[in-house]
Design a protein around this motif. Structure first.
Motif, PDB file in Angstrom:
ATOM      1  N   LYS A 144     -10.117  10.300  -4.191  1.00 47.71           N
ATOM      2  CA  LYS A 144      -9.039  10.201  -3.206  1.00 47.71           C
ATOM      3  C   LYS A 144      -9.564   9.717  -1.859  1.00 47.71           C
ATOM      4  O   LYS A 144      -8.967   8.828  -1.233  1.00 47.71           O
ATOM      5  CB  LYS A 144      -8.323  11.536  -3.025  1.00 47.71           C
ATOM      6  N   LEU A 145     -10.662  10.298  -1.387  1.00 49.53           N
ATOM      7  CA  LEU A 145     -11.208   9.872  -0.098  1.00 49.53           C
ATOM      8  C   LEU A 145     -11.651   8.415  -0.171  1.00 49.53           C
ATOM      9  O   LEU A 145     -11.453   7.645   0.781  1.00 49.53           O
ATOM     10  CB  LEU A 145     -12.378  10.767   0.307  1.00 49.53           C
ATOM     11  N   GLN A 146     -12.230   7.993  -1.293  1.00 51.26           N
ATOM     12  CA  GLN A 146     -12.595   6.580  -1.454  1.00 51.26           C
ATOM     13  C   GLN A 146     -11.373   5.686  -1.303  1.00 51.26           C
ATOM     14  O   GLN A 146     -11.413   4.659  -0.606  1.00 51.26           O
ATOM     15  CB  GLN A 146     -13.217   6.344  -2.826  1.00 51.26           C
ATOM     16  N   LEU A 147     -10.279   6.061  -1.972  1.00 49.84           N
ATOM     17  CA  LEU A 147      -9.079   5.230  -1.936  1.00 49.84           C
ATOM     18  C   LEU A 147      -8.412   5.274  -0.566  1.00 49.84           C
ATOM     19  O   LEU A 147      -7.816   4.279  -0.131  1.00 49.84           O
ATOM     20  CB  LEU A 147      -8.110   5.653  -3.031  1.00 49.84           C
ATOM     21  N   ASP A 148      -8.505   6.396   0.117  1.00 49.68           N
ATOM     22  CA  ASP A 148      -7.993   6.456   1.493  1.00 49.68           C
ATOM     23  C   ASP A 148      -8.709   5.428   2.368  1.00 49.68           C
ATOM     24  O   ASP A 148      -8.074   4.711   3.156  1.00 49.68           O
ATOM     25  CB  ASP A 148      -8.197   7.851   2.081  1.00 49.68           C
ATOM     26  N   LEU A 149     -10.015   5.366   2.231  1.00 55.62           N
ATOM     27  CA  LEU A 149     -10.801   4.413   3.021  1.00 55.62           C
ATOM     28  C   LEU A 149     -10.491   2.977   2.622  1.00 55.62           C
ATOM     29  O   LEU A 149     -10.436   2.075   3.467  1.00 55.62           O
ATOM     30  CB  LEU A 149     -12.291   4.709   2.843  1.00 55.62           C
ATOM     31  N   THR A 150     -10.277   2.751   1.326  1.00 61.35           N
ATOM     32  CA  THR A 150      -9.952   1.409   0.842  1.00 61.35           C
ATOM     33  C   THR A 150      -8.583   0.974   1.348  1.00 61.35           C
ATOM     34  O   THR A 150      -8.405  -0.177   1.780  1.00 61.35           O
ATOM     35  CB  THR A 150      -9.993   1.383  -0.695  1.00 61.35           C
ATOM     36  N   ALA A 151      -7.623   1.864   1.295  1.00 63.38           N
ATOM     37  CA  ALA A 151      -6.279   1.541   1.783  1.00 63.38           C
ATOM     38  C   ALA A 151      -6.317   1.187   3.267  1.00 63.38           C
ATOM     39  O   ALA A 151      -5.621   0.262   3.725  1.00 63.38           O
ATOM     40  CB  ALA A 151      -5.345   2.723   1.544  1.00 63.38           C
ATOM     41  N   LYS A 152      -7.132   1.889   4.008  1.00 69.39           N
ATOM     42  CA  LYS A 152      -7.261   1.614   5.445  1.00 69.39           C
ATOM     43  C   LYS A 152      -7.758   0.195   5.686  1.00 69.39           C
ATOM     44  O   LYS A 152      -7.292  -0.500   6.594  1.00 69.39           O
ATOM     45  CB  LYS A 152      -8.218   2.635   6.072  1.00 69.39           C
ATOM     46  N   LYS A 153      -8.703  -0.258   4.854  1.00 69.64           N
ATOM     47  CA  LYS A 153      -9.213  -1.626   5.001  1.00 69.64           C
ATOM     48  C   LYS A 153      -8.148  -2.659   4.632  1.00 69.64           C
ATOM     49  O   LYS A 153      -8.033  -3.701   5.287  1.00 69.64           O
ATOM     50  CB  LYS A 153     -10.442  -1.830   4.122  1.00 69.64           C
ATOM     51  N   LEU A 154      -7.400  -2.395   3.572  1.00 69.30           N
ATOM     52  CA  LEU A 154      -6.425  -3.387   3.109  1.00 69.30           C
ATOM     53  C   LEU A 154      -5.356  -3.680   4.156  1.00 69.30           C
ATOM     54  O   LEU A 154      -4.849  -4.809   4.220  1.00 69.30           O
ATOM     55  CB  LEU A 154      -5.766  -2.916   1.814  1.00 69.30           C
ATOM     56  N   VAL A 155      -4.987  -2.712   4.941  1.00 72.91           N
ATOM     57  CA  VAL A 155      -3.929  -2.932   5.926  1.00 72.91           C
ATOM     58  C   VAL A 155      -4.480  -3.331   7.293  1.00 72.91           C
ATOM     59  O   VAL A 155      -3.709  -3.561   8.229  1.00 72.91           O
ATOM     60  CB  VAL A 155      -3.039  -1.675   6.078  1.00 72.91           C
ATOM     61  N   ASP A 156      -5.807  -3.458   7.403  1.00 72.63           N
ATOM     62  CA  ASP A 156      -6.429  -3.849   8.674  1.00 72.63           C
ATOM     63  C   ASP A 156      -6.616  -5.367   8.691  1.00 72.63           C
ATOM     64  O   ASP A 156      -7.369  -5.913   7.883  1.00 72.63           O
ATOM     65  CB  ASP A 156      -7.786  -3.158   8.824  1.00 72.63           C
ATOM     66  N   VAL A 179       0.845  -1.198   0.000  1.00 82.39           N
ATOM     67  CA  VAL A 179       0.000   0.000   0.000  1.00 82.39           C
ATOM     68  C   VAL A 179       0.878   1.244   0.000  1.00 82.39           C
ATOM     69  O   VAL A 179       0.625   2.219  -0.737  1.00 82.39           O
ATOM     70  CB  VAL A 179      -0.966  -0.010   1.201  1.00 82.39           C
ATOM     71  N   ALA A 180       1.922   1.244   0.810  1.00 82.97           N
ATOM     72  CA  ALA A 180       2.846   2.385   0.830  1.00 82.97           C
ATOM     73  C   ALA A 180       3.538   2.564  -0.522  1.00 82.97           C
ATOM     74  O   ALA A 180       3.796   3.695  -0.964  1.00 82.97           O
ATOM     75  CB  ALA A 180       3.874   2.197   1.937  1.00 82.97           C
ATOM     76  N   LYS A 181       3.832   1.459  -1.201  1.00 82.95           N
ATOM     77  CA  LYS A 181       4.526   1.520  -2.485  1.00 82.95           C
ATOM     78  C   LYS A 181       3.635   2.045  -3.602  1.00 82.95           C
ATOM     79  O   LYS A 181       4.078   2.855  -4.443  1.00 82.95           O
ATOM     80  CB  LYS A 181       5.045   0.124  -2.844  1.00 82.95           C
ATOM     81  N   TYR A 182       2.365   1.601  -3.628  1.00 85.11           N
ATOM     82  CA  TYR A 182       1.515   1.878  -4.780  1.00 85.11           C
ATOM     83  C   TYR A 182       0.460   2.958  -4.547  1.00 85.11           C
ATOM     84  O   TYR A 182      -0.222   3.369  -5.487  1.00 85.11           O
ATOM     85  CB  TYR A 182       0.815   0.603  -5.238  1.00 85.11           C
ATOM     86  N   TYR A 183       0.296   3.399  -3.307  1.00 80.88           N
ATOM     87  CA  TYR A 183      -0.693   4.456  -3.058  1.00 80.88           C
ATOM     88  C   TYR A 183      -0.120   5.440  -2.050  1.00 80.88           C
ATOM     89  O   TYR A 183       0.027   5.120  -0.871  1.00 80.88           O
ATOM     90  CB  TYR A 183      -2.011   3.885  -2.545  1.00 80.88           C
TER      91      TYR A 183
END
Length: 606
Positions: free
Chosen positions: A363-375, A347-351
């Motif tokens: 952007k806000l959608q992807l912020d929320l999605t990134a949060k789920k992926l690392v949880d 996630v850090a590498k690609y977003y």
């Protein structure tokens, strides 16, 4: 589409495979070539009948998470969150559970009856047609340390289990919106259903001061043109594939696109048809043992009569089967112990959180999605085992099995738009599958997990080579073959959403929280296209909940009822005959339901 509520293929679970691509049942859309998949055109099957895709889907009954729905409110949709949606999930559901013989096997051991509905129109029960391969899924997942930690219906729990299906316990027939919502009300004098109709465009008042007022719509049926007048509202329920087309044909959309086809722009909103989201899917093919019972057997001429007779007699056997095993898992859960840092690292590498090149609100959608992926407690994938996948291909000399699934929170965004001013022309759509590298990374990691699951007991006991012999042309699952597998074996999750999103207009929205189209006074959209940000699980349950909530919103705005899943009649109780959203056909309003190219429904209050 037509009334197919009594059609054998529609009602029989396993015949879902037969309907895919069959133009009697399926609109059979096909995507633009997918750049990330070496030009692959991906079919998008959509139901062509009263009831839409709920009549051809794979009947899995899986639900969104609490975080998924709460994120909708974060995106600016006040009043749309898990707690406000929960009553509507219960309202449409009639959870019937397992047969006694299934209970003895513990098939429903994870169920929490309190989180399910028990009086709604859509029946949900466990399939009595599981094969040995499918029955091996829950203990296999348990052996991988991934048994369910609760009932996933609660919006929190994860793990692998036998999922319910939208079928009636006892008969094992499909329960869908056609036979459970429309049919009980079809004879009401104030509901008029026209099948085989093509809706051309919405008609608006010539007074263009202020918000537009819809006065009806043009449609064609039996080669004749008609106008349906509306004194109250026009409600579009054409689904993710067709609702944006109806708006664009009516002059609502990107002005540049509309003018290129000679359509007068009434509302310039370039968000129409954008924000398209889906669940990218792929699976690992295995070779089952020669004596295994698989779905392939139904297509054996020597066996088909047997399976038909068994299903007709007691609703059991292969024809009562389907996709009834799943696992809802986080990204961390599908990784090996030494890979647990991958989600955070990738996630850090690609977003990097930048809004560069993104449409408003994404952007806000992807912020929320990134949060789920690392949880580690939030779902990133859904996968399961299947004993075959429909009629064997010509020349196939082995019995097939699959472990496959999809990414539930994808970063990629696509679009769907008209390609002419002719309503008979299908829209063009480009889901842009795997255009974001994170989607590929998660889907690839899932294939490695699927391979490990196939080689884990007891599932491996049913597969050749103990789960190490794969379907042609694969001899091993590695970085090279996974790329090939995804390019060749990629399919849609059939869960397209988001093309007419409910969000603030400056964040990419088309609808407000009352489901009204921005710039109109009386045009609403009520279907899966309104979804601002995708959710985990299969979308049929989500769509029913949206419809129930939408029905209450409409009734409240018309002074006909209350919110939160309860409806009141003149005497304070529920109106006579009320069960579910279909009771929008209230005694105080007339409704016209047009079925055709707008493939789920278009309602006109007249």
């Amino acid at each position: 589409g037509e009334d197919l509520t009594n059609d054998t293929k529609v009602l029989t679970p396993l015949y879902m495979f037969d309907m895919t691509g069959n133009l009697t049942y399926d609109w059979n859309f096909t995507s633009e070539p997918q750049e990330a998949l070496e030009g692959l055109r991906v079919p998008q099957n959509r139901g062509k009948m009263l009831g839409g895709s709920s009549g051809i889907n794979y009947m899995q009954f899986v639900f969104a998470s609490r975080a998924d729905l709460d994120d909708w409110e974060v995106l600016g949709n006040t009043g749309w969150n898990y707690e406000s949606m929960a009553p509507y999930y219960r309202k449409f559901e009639n959870f019937q559970g397992a047969r006694p013989e299934q209970e003895a096997l513990g098939i429903n051991s994870f169920v929490n009856e309190n989180v399910h509905g028990h009086a709604g129109p859509i029946n949900a029960s466990f399939s009595p047609g599981n094969t040995p391969i499918q029955n091996a899924w829950p203990p296999t997942i348990a052996n991988l340390g991934l048994a369910p930690n609760g009932d996933p219906r609660d919006g929190v729990s994860l793990g692998g289990y036998n999922n319910p299906m939208t079928m009636t316990r006892g008969t094992s027939k499909r329960s869908f919106s056609g036979n459970s919502y429309w049919k009980p009300f079809a004879s009401r004098p104030n509901l008029h259903t026209v099948t085989g109709a093509v809706v051309n465009n919405i008609i608006f008042s010539s007074d263009r001061t202020g918000d537009l007022v819809a006065t009806g719509l043009n449609f064609t049926a039996n080669n004749q043109s008609f106008i349906a007048n509306a004194s109250r509202e026009v409600i579009i329920s054409g689904g993710t594939m067709k609702s944006p087309q109806m708006l664009e044909l009516s002059g609502i959309g990107d002005a540049n696109l509309l003018e290129s086809f000679g359509i007068e722009t009434l509302i310039d909103n370039p968000n129409v048809g954008e924000n398209l989201q889906d669940h990218p899917q792929c699976g690992v093919p295995f070779v089952a043992l020669d004596d295994e019972v698989t779905f392939d057997d139904v297509y054996d001429p020597e066996q088909r009569d047997y399976w038909n007779r068994l299903y007709q007699e007691n609703g059991t056997g292969l024809l009562a089967g389907g996709v009834s095993q799943t696992a809802q898992l986080s990204w961390h859960q599908i990784l090996l112990p030494d890979q647990q840092s991958r989600p955070e690292e990738l996630v850090a590498k690609y977003y990097n959180g930048s809004a560069d090149g993104l449409r408003p609100g994404v952007k806000l959608q992807l912020d929320l999605t990134a949060k789920k992926l690392v949880d580690p407690n939030e779902q990133a994938v859904q996968t399961g085992a299947s004993a075959g996948g429909g009629e064997p291909v010509d020349g196939q000399e082995f019995k097939s099995a699959f472990v496959g699934g999809f990414v539930t929170h994808a970063f990629s965004r696509g679009w769907i738009h008209i390609q002419s001013a002719d309503p008979n022309d299908d829209p063009k759509f480009d889901p842009r599958y795997l255009s974001h590298p994170l989607d590929y990374e998660v889907l690839a990691d899932l294939q490695f997990f699927n391979a490990r699951a196939g080689a884990t007991k007891p599932l491996s006991d049913h597969l050749k080579g103990n789960g190490t012999i794969y379907g042609e042309p694969y001899t091993s699952i590695n970085e090279t073959s996974v790329r090939q597998l995804i390019n060749r074996g990629f399919i849609t999750g059939w869960h397209v959403v988001g093309s007419v999103p409910m969000m603030p207009r400056d964040m990419g929205g088309v609808l407000d929280t009352r489901l009204k189209v921005y710039g109109t006074r009386n045009v609403r959209v009520v279907d899966a296209s309104i979804v601002p940000l995708h959710v985990r699980g299969n979308t049929v349950s989500l769509t029913y909940a949206i419809a129930e909530k939408g029905a209450d919103i409409i009734k409240e705005d018309m002074g006909m009822g209350t919110m939160n899943g309860n409806v009141t009649g003149p005497g304070g109780g529920p109106p006579e005959g009320f069960t579910g959203a279909a009771a929008m056909v209230s005694s105080s309003a007339n409704w016209v339901l047009l079925m055709g190219m707008v493939w789920v429904a278009m309602f006109v209050l007249v």
